[in-house]
Design a protein around this motif. Sequence first.
Motif, PDB file in Angstrom:
ATOM      1  N   THR A  34      -3.129  -3.886 -10.172  1.00 62.61           N
ATOM      2  CA  THR A  34      -3.301  -5.328 -10.400  1.00 62.61           C
ATOM      3  C   THR A  34      -2.218  -6.084  -9.646  1.00 62.61           C
ATOM      4  N   VAL A  35      -2.585  -7.244  -9.112  1.00 59.94           N
ATOM      5  CA  VAL A  35      -1.664  -7.977  -8.248  1.00 59.94           C
ATOM      6  C   VAL A  35      -1.817  -9.472  -8.458  1.00 59.94           C
ATOM      7  N   LYS A  53       2.238   1.481  -3.602  1.00 60.21           N
ATOM      8  CA  LYS A  53       1.194   1.669  -4.622  1.00 60.21           C
ATOM      9  C   LYS A  53      -0.066   2.187  -3.916  1.00 60.21           C
ATOM     10  N   TRP A  82      -7.406  -2.442  -5.669  1.00 58.04           N
ATOM     11  CA  TRP A  82      -6.604  -3.653  -5.887  1.00 58.04           C
ATOM     12  C   TRP A  82      -7.435  -4.773  -6.513  1.00 58.04           C
ATOM     13  N   ARG A 123      -4.912  -9.954   1.993  1.00 58.32           N
ATOM     14  CA  ARG A 123      -6.155  -9.532   1.336  1.00 58.32           C
ATOM     15  C   ARG A 123      -7.004  -8.652   2.259  1.00 58.32           C
ATOM     16  N   GLU A 135      -6.910  -8.818  -8.144  1.00 59.91           N
ATOM     17  CA  GLU A 135      -6.093  -9.984  -8.476  1.00 59.91           C
ATOM     18  C   GLU A 135      -6.349 -10.386  -9.923  1.00 59.91           C
ATOM     19  N   SER A 186       0.818  -1.214   0.000  1.00 63.46           N
ATOM     20  CA  SER A 186       0.000   0.000   0.000  1.00 63.46           C
ATOM     21  C   SER A 186       0.850   1.261   0.000  1.00 63.46           C
ATOM     22  N   ILE A 212      -5.271  -5.082   2.751  1.00 59.22           N
ATOM     23  CA  ILE A 212      -5.218  -4.216   1.573  1.00 59.22           C
ATOM     24  C   ILE A 212      -6.619  -3.833   1.098  1.00 59.22           C
ATOM     25  N   GLY A 246      -3.415   1.509  -5.438  1.00 55.97           N
ATOM     26  CA  GLY A 246      -3.727   0.122  -5.750  1.00 55.97           C
ATOM     27  C   GLY A 246      -3.205  -0.285  -7.109  1.00 55.97           C
ATOM     28  N   LEU A 303      -9.379 -10.264  -4.179  1.00 58.74           N
ATOM     29  CA  LEU A 303      -9.384  -8.826  -4.418  1.00 58.74           C
ATOM     30  C   LEU A 303     -10.016  -8.544  -5.777  1.00 58.74           C
TER      31      LEU A 303
END
Length: 330
Positions: A157-158, A152, A196, A178, A198, A149, A181, A155, A190
Motif C-alpha cells: 500500500t502506498v 518493496k 501496489w 505510477r 494507493e 520497487s 511501478i 509491492g 495504482l
Amino acid sequence: MNIKKVAITALCLSSLVAGSAVAQDKKTLAIVVKGLDNPFFEQINLGCKKWMSENADSAYECLYTGPASSSDEAGEVQIVDDLLVRGVAAIAISPSNAPAMANRIRAIAPTIPVMTLDADFLEQDRDLRKTYLGTDNYLMGVKMAEQASKLKSNGGTVCLQLGNVAADNINARAQGFRDTIAGSMKVDRLTGQNGWTEIAGCPLYTNDQADIANQQMSDVFTANQDLDAFILIGGWAQFAPQAYAQVTDQVMDKLNSKELIIIAGDTLPPQTKAFREGRSHSQVGQRPFEMGYRAPDVMIQLINGEKVDDPLYTGLDICTAEDAGFCAAK
C-alpha cells in the motif's frame, strides 16, 4: 490583485567590487518562481547571484522574484504580468498553476523571449515558451519508483504526496512513478498493479506548504498502521526539519525495519540530514542551483536569436543506503 500582497522582489545583485553600483542601463533577465517561502527556490536565487558575481561587466542583471507564498498562484501570475508591462529583456518562469500562467502569457503575447524553468507549461501550451530548463520530472518519478520497487519487491500500500493540483512538474513525477511501478503507461491510479495499491484519501496535495505536508503525513501514519510506502513527490515536509522529525518519530521502528519506507524528492541539506538519520530510505534530488546559474545565459542566447535545445535537463542526484553518495557529502 492588490500589489501589496505580492512579495517585494529580490534583486540578485551581489557585491562585485566594494562600493560599486550596478549600472542603471542594465537590461533585466527575470526569474519568477512559485514562492519565496520555499528553500528549494532559494537555491535558484543563489545560482542567479553566482551568475551576477561572475558577470559584473554584462549588459544584463538577474532579477529573482516570486510571490511570498508558494500557494499564491494568482500572485505569481500578477508578478509576471507586472514584469512584462514594466519591460524586461527576457523572463524565465516556474509556473505554479501551468494553465493559468499559460493563459495569461497567451493573452499578453509578449515579444520578449519566454522560457520555463523547474516547472513547464502543459504540452498544449509549450509553443508559448522557447525552451524549458530543469529536471526531467517524469524521469524523477521513474527513479522514485525504481527505489520503491527495490525496497518493496512484492509491492504494498502506498500514499503519494503532491504539491499544487495544476503543477506540471509534480504531476509528471507522479505519472512517472505510477507508470514505472505498474509496468504500463498512463496509469491514473495504482489499484493492484504489480502488488501496489494507493490507499483511500491519497494522493495528498500540500499546496507546497511544509506545515500542511507534515500534518498530512502524521494523519496518514495514524490512520493507516499497515501502510507500506509513503512517497514525497516533492520535499515539502522535509523543508521543516523539526516537524518532519516529530512526524517520523511516530514510525521510526517501522522505518528502521523497512516495514514502512519513505522515498522523497530533493536533496537540500535538511533532507540529506534526515536521510542520514534514517528518516527516509532514498532521496532523488534535483539541481536547483544549476537552474538559477544557467538561466541567465540561456535567456541571453534567446535574446540573441541563437538556437537553444529544448528541453535543457539539469540531471538528478540519487541517494540510497547502498550508495549514500551525494547525501553523505551534504
